[in-house]
Design an enzyme around this catalytic site. Structure first.
Site, mmCIF file in Angstrom:
data_model
loop_
_atom_site.group_PDB
_atom_site.id
_atom_site.type_symbol
_atom_site.label_atom_id
_atom_site.label_comp_id
_atom_site.label_asym_id
_atom_site.label_seq_id
_atom_site.Cartn_x
_atom_site.Cartn_y
_atom_site.Cartn_z
ATOM 1 N N ASP A 8 7.349 -28.193 -6.281
ATOM 2 C CA ASP A 8 8.117 -26.954 -6.098
ATOM 3 C C ASP A 8 8.415 -26.415 -7.505
ATOM 4 O O ASP A 8 7.862 -26.905 -8.505
ATOM 5 C CB ASP A 8 9.379 -27.187 -5.247
ATOM 6 C CG ASP A 8 10.437 -28.043 -5.938
ATOM 7 O OD1 ASP A 8 10.192 -28.511 -7.074
ATOM 8 O OD2 ASP A 8 11.509 -28.241 -5.338
ATOM 9 N N CYS A 65 9.376 -32.787 -7.168
ATOM 10 C CA CYS A 65 10.458 -31.811 -6.964
ATOM 11 C C CYS A 65 11.524 -32.158 -8.004
ATOM 12 O O CYS A 65 11.231 -32.860 -8.972
ATOM 13 C CB CYS A 65 10.964 -31.830 -5.526
ATOM 14 S SG CYS A 65 11.615 -33.414 -4.968
ATOM 15 N N GLY A 66 12.756 -31.702 -7.814
ATOM 16 C CA GLY A 66 13.779 -31.979 -8.821
ATOM 17 C C GLY A 66 14.052 -33.464 -8.968
ATOM 18 O O GLY A 66 14.138 -34.003 -10.073
ATOM 19 N N THR A 67 14.186 -34.133 -7.826
ATOM 20 C CA THR A 67 14.526 -35.563 -7.837
ATOM 21 C C THR A 67 13.386 -36.465 -7.368
ATOM 22 O O THR A 67 13.458 -37.680 -7.548
ATOM 23 C CB THR A 67 15.698 -35.817 -6.872
ATOM 24 O OG1 THR A 67 15.288 -35.376 -5.561
ATOM 25 C CG2 THR A 67 16.948 -35.064 -7.283
ATOM 26 N N HIS A 98 1.961 -53.690 -3.185
ATOM 27 C CA HIS A 98 2.560 -54.195 -1.942
ATOM 28 C C HIS A 98 2.493 -53.207 -0.789
ATOM 29 O O HIS A 98 2.417 -53.618 0.365
ATOM 30 C CB HIS A 98 4.033 -54.570 -2.169
ATOM 31 C CG HIS A 98 4.206 -55.800 -3.007
ATOM 32 N ND1 HIS A 98 5.363 -56.556 -2.989
ATOM 33 C CD2 HIS A 98 3.383 -56.414 -3.893
ATOM 34 C CE1 HIS A 98 5.244 -57.582 -3.823
ATOM 35 N NE2 HIS A 98 4.039 -57.507 -4.399
ATOM 36 N N ARG A 132 -1.098 -60.837 2.541
ATOM 37 C CA ARG A 132 0.065 -60.700 3.440
ATOM 38 C C ARG A 132 0.582 -59.263 3.477
ATOM 39 O O ARG A 132 1.199 -58.837 4.454
ATOM 40 C CB ARG A 132 1.172 -61.671 3.029
ATOM 41 C CG ARG A 132 1.804 -61.383 1.689
ATOM 42 C CD ARG A 132 2.816 -62.461 1.289
ATOM 43 N NE ARG A 132 3.550 -62.121 0.084
ATOM 44 C CZ ARG A 132 3.077 -62.285 -1.152
ATOM 45 N NH1 ARG A 132 1.863 -62.759 -1.349
ATOM 46 N NH2 ARG A 132 3.827 -61.963 -2.197
ATOM 47 N N HIS A 133 0.328 -58.527 2.392
ATOM 48 C CA HIS A 133 0.803 -57.136 2.343
ATOM 49 C C HIS A 133 0.031 -56.248 3.317
ATOM 50 O O HIS A 133 0.583 -55.283 3.843
ATOM 51 C CB HIS A 133 0.694 -56.588 0.920
ATOM 52 C CG HIS A 133 1.412 -57.435 -0.079
ATOM 53 N ND1 HIS A 133 2.781 -57.593 -0.065
ATOM 54 C CD2 HIS A 133 0.956 -58.226 -1.086
ATOM 55 C CE1 HIS A 133 3.138 -58.420 -1.031
ATOM 56 N NE2 HIS A 133 2.047 -58.821 -1.668
HETATM 57 C C1 RB5 Z 1 15.428 -27.659 -5.640
HETATM 58 O O1 RB5 Z 1 16.556 -27.096 -6.221
HETATM 59 C C2 RB5 Z 1 15.679 -29.149 -5.333
HETATM 60 O O2 RB5 Z 1 16.582 -29.260 -4.288
HETATM 61 C C3 RB5 Z 1 14.375 -29.836 -5.020
HETATM 62 O O3 RB5 Z 1 13.501 -29.692 -6.091
HETATM 63 C C4 RB5 Z 1 14.421 -31.337 -4.764
HETATM 64 O O4 RB5 Z 1 15.052 -32.016 -5.804
HETATM 65 C C5 RB5 Z 1 14.876 -31.778 -3.449
HETATM 66 O O5 RB5 Z 1 14.878 -32.976 -3.145
#
Ligand code: RB5
Length: 145
Positions: A8, A65-67, A98, A132-133
């Site tokens: 994104d 994405c951001g996180t 794994h 096993r995995h």
């Molecule tokens: C966008 O602002 C943010 O919410 C998105 O990139 C992401 O981190 C969501 O999980």
């Protein structure tokens, strides 16, 4: 190896960095977007890239994405997708060894470019250990049905 990249707006710059550097390393890269920095919705890009895996257009994917959390939640809704959000090289190695993960998700707002590249290379270069995995991954595959 054919690698898909998707992001994104929050992952756009890291995606562009990975695209340039993975190409340099000899990977065949397909970019599923986003192609501009304008705000977009990450599930749309998770859908496009995972379709590429389902159709065998790519062997593995990286979603940013951001996180990395939203992308992993979205990607794991699609059949035959095992997406792993990785924050370290060790995460990436174990997700491959794994879990036979086929999608790596990264946090573009959390990780630096160089660490992200190292995590991505570890993910793409580490084989699944099977043994096993495989039994456990097969149980996950049965949940898809
Ligand atoms: C966008 O602002 C943010 O919410 C998105 O990139 C992401 O981190 C969501 O999980």
């Amino acid at each position: 190896m054919r690698v898909g990249l998707g992001s994104d707006h929050a992952g756009f710059e890291l995606k562009e960095f990975l695209k340039k550097n993975l190409k340099k390393e000899g990977f065949d890269v397909i970019d599923y977007g986003t192609h501009i920095k304008k705000s977009v919705d990450y599930p749309d890009y998770a859908e496009r890239l995972t379709e590429g895996i389902q159709n065998r257009d790519i062997d593995a994917g990286v979603l940013i994405c951001g996180t990395g959390i939203g992308m992993s939640i979205a990607a794991n809704k699609f059949k035959n997708i095992r997406a792993a959000r990785c924050c370290s090289i060790q995460d990436a190695i174990l997700a491959r060894q794994h879990n036979d993960a086929n999608v790596l998700t990264l946090g573009g707002r959390l990780l630096g470019n160089e660490l992200s590249l190292e995590i991505t290379k570890a993910f793409l270069e580490t084989p699944f250990l099977k043994g096993r995995h495989l039994r456990r991954v097969n149980k996950i595959k049965r949940l898809d049905k």
